[in-house]
Design an enzyme around this catalytic site. Sequence first.
Site, PDB file in Angstrom:
ATOM      1  CE  LYS A 243       7.399   0.178  -3.424  1.00  0.00           C
ATOM      2  NZ  LYS A 243       6.335  -0.316  -2.523  1.00  0.00           N
TER       3      LYS A 243
ATOM      4  CD  GLN B 191      -0.266   9.929   6.599  1.00  0.00           C
ATOM      5  OE1 GLN B 191      -0.068  11.125   6.827  1.00  0.00           O
ATOM      6  NE2 GLN B 191      -1.453   9.463   6.246  1.00  0.00           N
TER       7      GLN B 191
ATOM      8  N   GLY C 253      -2.432  -2.075  -4.847  1.00  0.00           N
ATOM      9  CA  GLY C 253      -1.919  -3.198  -5.630  1.00  0.00           C
ATOM     10  C   GLY C 253      -0.801  -2.775  -6.568  1.00  0.00           C
TER      11      GLY C 253
HETATM   12  C1  R5P Z   1       5.229   0.287   1.353  1.00  0.00           C
HETATM   13  O1  R5P Z   1       6.328   0.578   1.805  1.00  0.00           O
HETATM   14  C2  R5P Z   1       4.450  -0.893   1.813  1.00  0.00           C
HETATM   15  O2  R5P Z   1       5.278  -1.862   2.389  1.00  0.00           O
HETATM   16  C3  R5P Z   1       3.657  -1.497   0.676  1.00  0.00           C
HETATM   17  O3  R5P Z   1       4.572  -1.921  -0.321  1.00  0.00           O
HETATM   18  C4  R5P Z   1       2.700  -0.493   0.085  1.00  0.00           C
HETATM   19  O4  R5P Z   1       1.933   0.082   1.091  1.00  0.00           O
HETATM   20  C5  R5P Z   1       1.810  -1.142  -0.939  1.00  0.00           C
HETATM   21  O5  R5P Z   1       0.978  -0.169  -1.479  1.00  0.00           O
HETATM   22  P1  R5P Z   1       0.333  -0.372  -2.917  1.00  0.00           P
HETATM   23  O6  R5P Z   1      -0.396  -1.680  -2.904  1.00  0.00           O
HETATM   24  O7  R5P Z   1      -0.600   0.811  -3.043  1.00  0.00           O
HETATM   25  O8  R5P Z   1       1.445  -0.313  -3.907  1.00  0.00           O
END
Ligand code: R5P
Length: 291
Positions: free
Chosen positions: A191, A96, A224
């Site tokens: 993504k 954040q 994840g």
């Molecule tokens: C996002 O920009 C971070 O680098 C991670 O990809 C993210 O925090 C992963 O979060 P989650 O496991 O909830 O997809």
Amino acid sequence: MVKFVVVAGSASKDLAKRIARRLKAPYIEAQTKIFPDGESKITFGRVPKKSAIIVVQSTYPPVDTNLLQALSIISEARKSSSKIYAIIPYMGYARQDKQFLSGEVITMSIVAKMIQVAGATKVIFVDIHSKTALNHFKIRTENVSAIPELAKYFKKIKLKNPLVVSPDTGGSLRAKKFAGLLNTDFITLKKSRNRKTGKVQIQSSKVDVNGRDLIVIDDIVSTGGSVVKATQFLKRQKCKRVFVTCTHGLFVGDAEKKIKKAGVSQIISTNTIPRSTSKVDISGVIAKSIQ
Ligand code: R5P
């Protein structure tokens, strides 16, 4: 007079002990009791005067509790020393660091102010989510990297024609560095995340991963969602095994189960957050940054 004293917060006892051992510094544990209403009560013994104090406390969940404990320990330590190194291996709120949607509070900037006001004179992080987060600090900061240590771990595994994968463009440089250390190549997936629901989607089209062992690398694995979507996509492209690695394994809820269910062979993280997957120790990297 001792040069350094290491004080461990409740979230980072093992890591702090390892750092103290490497620095040959006395180790003090802040005793923490949680009251029924959730408040923390912290007590720690006398710290030798005139030593620099190294406070080690990661701020993984419960994030606010661990953060307030870090602030309390830093503030107490400051009474005994004018040199306080706050080691916050996993910095909660670093995601954040700016406004993504209008009206959002940039909580990282408040957190940075609090760490400074508590009395830290230098803050050390491990793979902080973004360099923007560092800009919120007016005191010295240092961001050390766990990537070389993660690479050392993977060098010991027998892999078939390995390929490193970043699940998003934001992680591309990380994947490039990691792949370089493994003497192999890398790809970056596209993504997208819905900023309101948090849901992720992989938007890449075909990638050539046929028969190769893949290492998906991210800084943080939280729910994840990102690595699960990436793994499902890569499996459809007929890759061999998929390994998931990250510096900070938050694994909230049943994240680990979901990742395994997606077909991941092994999940490897560091001990910035103590988990069953924390196979890589980063105490050496941190100790080196202090000496
Ligand atoms: C996002 O920009 C971070 O680098 C991670 O990809 C993210 O925090 C992963 O979060 P989650 O496991 O909830 O997809």
